[in-house]
Design an enzyme around this catalytic site. Structure first.
Site, PDB file in Angstrom:
ATOM      1  CD  GLU A 433      -3.160  -1.176   1.945  1.00 56.96           C
ATOM      2  OE1 GLU A 433      -3.401  -0.160   2.602  1.00 56.96           O
ATOM      3  OE2 GLU A 433      -3.785  -2.247   2.057  1.00 56.96           O
TER       4      GLU A 433
HETATM    5  C1  LIG Z   1       1.833  -9.956   1.119  1.00 54.00           C
HETATM    6  C2  LIG Z   1       1.618  -9.028  -0.008  1.00 54.00           C
HETATM    7  C3  LIG Z   1       0.335  -8.621  -0.349  1.00 54.00           C
HETATM    8  C4  LIG Z   1       0.118  -7.781  -1.435  1.00 54.00           C
HETATM    9  N1  LIG Z   1      -1.162  -7.481  -1.824  1.00 54.00           N
HETATM   10  C5  LIG Z   1      -1.362  -6.814  -2.992  1.00 54.00           C
HETATM   11  C6  LIG Z   1      -2.669  -6.638  -3.527  1.00 54.00           C
HETATM   12  O1  LIG Z   1      -3.658  -7.072  -2.939  1.00 54.00           O
HETATM   13  N2  LIG Z   1      -2.800  -6.017  -4.727  1.00 54.00           N
HETATM   14  C7  LIG Z   1      -1.733  -5.538  -5.410  1.00 54.00           C
HETATM   15  O2  LIG Z   1      -1.909  -4.973  -6.487  1.00 54.00           O
HETATM   16  N3  LIG Z   1      -0.474  -5.648  -4.920  1.00 54.00           N
HETATM   17  C8  LIG Z   1      -0.258  -6.286  -3.736  1.00 54.00           C
HETATM   18  N4  LIG Z   1       0.996  -6.456  -3.258  1.00 54.00           N
HETATM   19  C9  LIG Z   1       2.114  -5.832  -3.940  1.00 54.00           C
HETATM   20  C10 LIG Z   1       2.686  -4.660  -3.160  1.00 54.00           C
HETATM   21  O3  LIG Z   1       1.810  -3.589  -3.200  1.00 54.00           O
HETATM   22  C11 LIG Z   1       4.079  -4.366  -3.735  1.00 54.00           C
HETATM   23  O4  LIG Z   1       4.943  -5.321  -3.175  1.00 54.00           O
HETATM   24  C12 LIG Z   1       4.551  -2.978  -3.476  1.00 54.00           C
HETATM   25  O5  LIG Z   1       3.826  -2.073  -4.243  1.00 54.00           O
HETATM   26  C13 LIG Z   1       6.023  -2.806  -3.798  1.00 54.00           C
HETATM   27  O6  LIG Z   1       6.307  -3.272  -5.058  1.00 54.00           O
HETATM   28  P1  LIG Z   1       7.531  -4.272  -5.275  1.00 54.00           P
HETATM   29  O7  LIG Z   1       7.475  -5.300  -4.231  1.00 54.00           O
HETATM   30  O8  LIG Z   1       7.559  -4.697  -6.675  1.00 54.00           O
HETATM   31  O9  LIG Z   1       8.794  -3.382  -4.955  1.00 54.00           O
HETATM   32  P2  LIG Z   1       9.585  -2.431  -5.967  1.00 54.00           P
HETATM   33  O10 LIG Z   1       8.711  -1.390  -6.530  1.00 54.00           O
HETATM   34  O11 LIG Z   1      10.384  -3.258  -6.894  1.00 54.00           O
HETATM   35  O12 LIG Z   1      10.565  -1.732  -4.934  1.00 54.00           O
HETATM   36  C14 LIG Z   1      11.661  -2.425  -4.305  1.00 54.00           C
HETATM   37  C15 LIG Z   1      12.319  -1.447  -3.341  1.00 54.00           C
HETATM   38  O13 LIG Z   1      12.748  -0.277  -4.046  1.00 54.00           O
HETATM   39  C16 LIG Z   1      12.144   0.889  -3.487  1.00 54.00           C
HETATM   40  N5  LIG Z   1      11.837   1.823  -4.571  1.00 54.00           N
HETATM   41  C17 LIG Z   1      11.110   1.597  -5.677  1.00 54.00           C
HETATM   42  N6  LIG Z   1      11.028   2.701  -6.420  1.00 54.00           N
HETATM   43  C18 LIG Z   1      11.726   3.656  -5.777  1.00 54.00           C
HETATM   44  C19 LIG Z   1      12.021   5.021  -6.059  1.00 54.00           C
HETATM   45  N7  LIG Z   1      11.553   5.661  -7.141  1.00 54.00           N
HETATM   46  N8  LIG Z   1      12.763   5.702  -5.174  1.00 54.00           N
HETATM   47  C20 LIG Z   1      13.216   5.105  -4.051  1.00 54.00           C
HETATM   48  N9  LIG Z   1      12.985   3.827  -3.733  1.00 54.00           N
HETATM   49  C21 LIG Z   1      12.251   3.104  -4.598  1.00 54.00           C
HETATM   50  C22 LIG Z   1      10.897   0.381  -2.807  1.00 54.00           C
HETATM   51  O14 LIG Z   1      10.463   1.246  -1.782  1.00 54.00           O
HETATM   52  C23 LIG Z   1      11.369  -0.948  -2.255  1.00 54.00           C
HETATM   53  O15 LIG Z   1      12.077  -0.753  -1.080  1.00 54.00           O
HETATM   54  C24 LIG Z   1       1.230  -7.293  -2.161  1.00 54.00           C
HETATM   55  C25 LIG Z   1       2.525  -7.686  -1.810  1.00 54.00           C
HETATM   56  C26 LIG Z   1       2.715  -8.556  -0.770  1.00 54.00           C
HETATM   57  C27 LIG Z   1       4.119  -9.006  -0.466  1.00 54.00           C
END
Ligand SMILES: Cc1cc2nc3c(=O)[nH]c(=O)nc-3n(C[C@H](O)[C@H](O)[C@H](O)COP(=O)(O)OP(=O)(O)OC[C@H]3O[C@@H](n4cnc5c(N)ncnc54)[C@H](O)[C@@H]3O)c2cc1C
Length: 619
Positions: A433
């Site tokens: 979120e």
């Molecule tokens: C248990 C669980 C439940 C979930 N439920 C849902 C759901 O119901 N629906 C849904 O759509 N998604 C869901 N998600 C997905 C979740 O919202 C994403 O994991 C989240 O948005 C982060 O995306 P990512 O994991 O790909 O991380 P990434 O975007 O790849 O980021 C990896 C790291 O890099 C950092 N980062 C990324 N971009 C930047 C930037 N521009 N500047 C600085 N730092 C940055 C991030 O903060 C993070 O620390 C869920 C995930 C989990 C694990």
């Protein structure tokens, strides 16, 4: 005429500028309603916006009480969180029991068969659930905070509401599907596509969604997909559209159930869509409005996590109170050793502040006529980060037992205190979120919005020289008034005397809000367009602003509670503000004096493999 298409290959090659353009297009650009935090970043402490502390609606409270009582009893008697964790599933009778209680339709209006309760009482319900079982909270929250009911309530047509809300209130489980393997924080690279059929009666959906909570059991979900681009002002603009998709339709497939560090009971999966025909009546809000819909939904949707943080902090406080007294080492209960007492005192003060932030935001959301997007983002960021540190301290205070599972404790005859599970279940709150980093960036973007509106065109390469000259003149005039006024103020000793012992803290917030506005301005002048890249600088400004908001919320809440016969609240707010002031000073001190540049350089070298030599010696 051939139906429009979407080139999904091209989407994976998104540049930074394109990603930013997509995010900007989805922003709510107007500030039509007041915002305490927006004012704070502009150097103005508007206590009148949050004090006297708003109170819940009495009629809503009267209707909520029997539901909350029944829910609390159900949770105590029927929900075994250790079993859910162990068996990695929420028993069907628990899910059914929650449906029978109306817990799937807490905010759905009465006319559609829901309980019709406010955000405030929804949050109270989620706090109860979260205090017992994180997985059960995720089930209800993925359904109601971000799943179908909330965006449907906000943006659905009457027909869509009539078709889905009554079923959703009765317990038709829903989900929200945005994330993809290549789409985490940045939605610009979305590869799920939807193209209109030639007759325009429907859309054809193709793609794969990752980590969709409730995805393996949901009957309906909001799915975000790329739809054909539009040309706006001569430039092609990517479109993301939200669709209501029923999982029983041909072509919808669950291809994997995901397993995580914590929240073992959640039904989270990878969903595949193959030529799914979605009737045009199931577009939510309008073509191209999907991302804005997601962001707006999350403004209130993400208020559940701050409440979960309160639940975790309160549970931890209970645990350390008991253990701090019961466990005797070196001739004293451990809670009486200074090192442990420092943790407990700080935990109590911070728990008070977390509740102040979460409650204030929910009440402001209910009040209407108030822009909560910054407050909600801070609540999510601040509460999840601080609660994580409270949980960490709780593990420390429980010692070895903090690291041991509840089942293991139970098997050897000790009280099964589930600190290990609380920690595992909670960790994700700093990621989903809106991760902590993305929340910092979101808040920073809105915090500098006023300045960008005034001076932004000066930095825009598409703005011509003539227009720039006009903007420059306007900018000079604006700052000639704005800047000195961020130094001048009514003498502080004349203000906030009605807050008694807490007045000094509000005077600090008052002074520091002006310092914050100046620091934002100085950072913009010093770094210019490169400020965007200096995330560590921006994050410190956001952290200072977040602390100031939490201080103001804590003071307002303490005054309300003292009036209601809880004078101890003043002591909590006082201790919290003392701590927060030190953190604010720390953030300010490091805005311009820091090690950001050498740290970035080392990180780049690490990423380039120049320090791979340090990785030797591991098997
Ligand atoms: C248990 C669980 C439940 C979930 N439920 C849902 C759901 O119901 N629906 C849904 O759509 N998604 C869901 N998600 C997905 C979740 O919202 C994403 O994991 C989240 O948005 C982060 O995306 P990512 O994991 O790909 O991380 P990434 O975007 O790849 O980021 C990896 C790291 O890099 C950092 N980062 C990324 N971009 C930047 C930037 N521009 N500047 C600085 N730092 C940055 C991030 O903060 C993070 O620390 C869920 C995930 C989990 C694990």
């Amino acid at each position: 005429m051939a139906a429009p298409t979407v080139d999904s290959k091209a989407s994976s090659m998104v540049t930074e500028a394109e990603a930013r353009a997509v995010a900007e297009a989805a922003r709510e650009t107007e500030w039509t309603s007041p915002s305490f935090v927006a004012e704070l970043f502009n150097g103005r402490l508007r206590m009148d916006l949050i004090h006297p502390h708003p109170e819940p609606d009495q009629e809503d409270a009267a209707r909520a009480k029997p539901f909350l009582d029944r829910l609390a009893q159900f949770l105590r008697e029927r929900v075994d969180a250790d079993r859910i964790d162990r068996e990695e599933a929420i028993p069907p009778e628990v899910v059914q029991g929650l449906k029978d209680l109306g817990a799937f339709g807490i905010k759905i209006p009465l006319e559609y068969g829901g309980l019709g309760l406010s955000q405030y009482h929804y949050a109270k319900a989620m706090q109860l659930v979260s205090s017992v079982c994180g997985s059960t909270c995720a089930l209800l929250s993925a359904h109601q905070s971000i799943g179908v009911p909330q965006p449907l309530k906000l943006f659905g047509t009457t027909d869509q509401k009539k078709r889905y809300l009554p079923k959703l209130a009765r317990g038709m489980v829903s989900a929200f599907a945005l994330t993809e393997p290549g789409v985490g924080s940045d939605p610009a690279a979305m590869e799920t596509t939807a193209v209109p059929t030639e007759d325009g009666a429907a859309w054809v959906l193709n793609g794969e969604k990752l980590w969709c909570t409730n995805g393996t059991i949901a009957e309906v979900m909001v799915v975000m997909a790329r739809t054909p681009p539009r040309v706006v002002n001569g430039r092609e603009r990517k479109q993301i559209t939200a669709f209501l998709v029923e999982t029983g339709w041909p072509g919808v497939e669950v291809v994997h159930r995901c397993d995580f560090m914590g929240l073992k009971g959640i039904e989270n999966g990878v969903l595949r869509f193959t030529n799914v025909r979605v009737p045009k009546e199931n577009v939510l809000w309008g073509e191209g409005k999907g991302l804005k819909l997601a962001l707006t939904t999350l403004n209130t949707g993400r208020l559940t996590l701050p409440t979960s943080a309160v639940a975790a902090a309160k549970r931890c406080l209970q645990i350390v109170r008991e253990w701090g007294n019961a466990r005797v080492q070196w001739g004293r209960p451990i809670g009486r050793h200074d090192a442990v007492a420092q943790m407990i005192g700080s935990m109590a003060a911070n728990t008070f502040a977390l509740e102040a932030v979460a409650e204030l935001c929910s009440l402001l959301a209910d009040k209407g006529g108030y822009d909560i997007r910054l407050e909600a983002a801070i609540a999510k960021l601040y509460n999840s980060e601080r609660a994580w540190s409270i949980i960490d301290d709780t593990v420390q205070i429980r010692g070895g037992r903090g690291y041991e599972t509840a089942d293991s404790l139970r098997r050897r005859g000790e009280k099964p205190v589930p600190v290990e599970r609380i920690m595992r279940d909670f960790r994700i709150n700093l990621i989903f979120e809106g991760s902590s980093e993305i929340m910092h960036l979101f808040i920073a973007r809105e915090a500098v919005d006023r300045h960008l509106r005034v001076a932004g065109p000066l930095l825009d390469p598409h703005v011509g020289a003539g227009e720039k000259a006009v903007v420059l003149l306007r900018t000079v005039l604006f700052y000639a008034l704005w800047y000195p006024s961020r130094y001048l103020a009514v003498p502080a000793f004349l203000k906030y005397s009605e807050f008694g012992r807490l007045a000094k803290h509000l005077r600090f917030v008052d002074r520091k809000s002006r310092a914050l506005a100046r620091a934002v301005f100085h950072a913009m002048v010093r770094f210019g367009p490169k400020l965007e890249q200096r995330q560590a600088v921006l994050f410190r400004l956001v952290d200072a602003g977040s602390e100031l908001f939490a201080m103001a919320a804590a003071c307002s809440r303490a005054m309300m509670l003292a009036k209601q016969g809880q004078p101890e609240a003043i002591e909590m707010a006082d201790l919290f503000c003392r701590e927060a002031r030190r953190r604010v000073q720390g953030s300010f001190a490091r805005v311009f004096s820091n090690d950001d540049v050498p740290t970035y350089r080392v990180a780049t070298d690490v990423l380039d493999g120049k320090h791979a030599w340090m990785e030797s010696g591991v098997a």
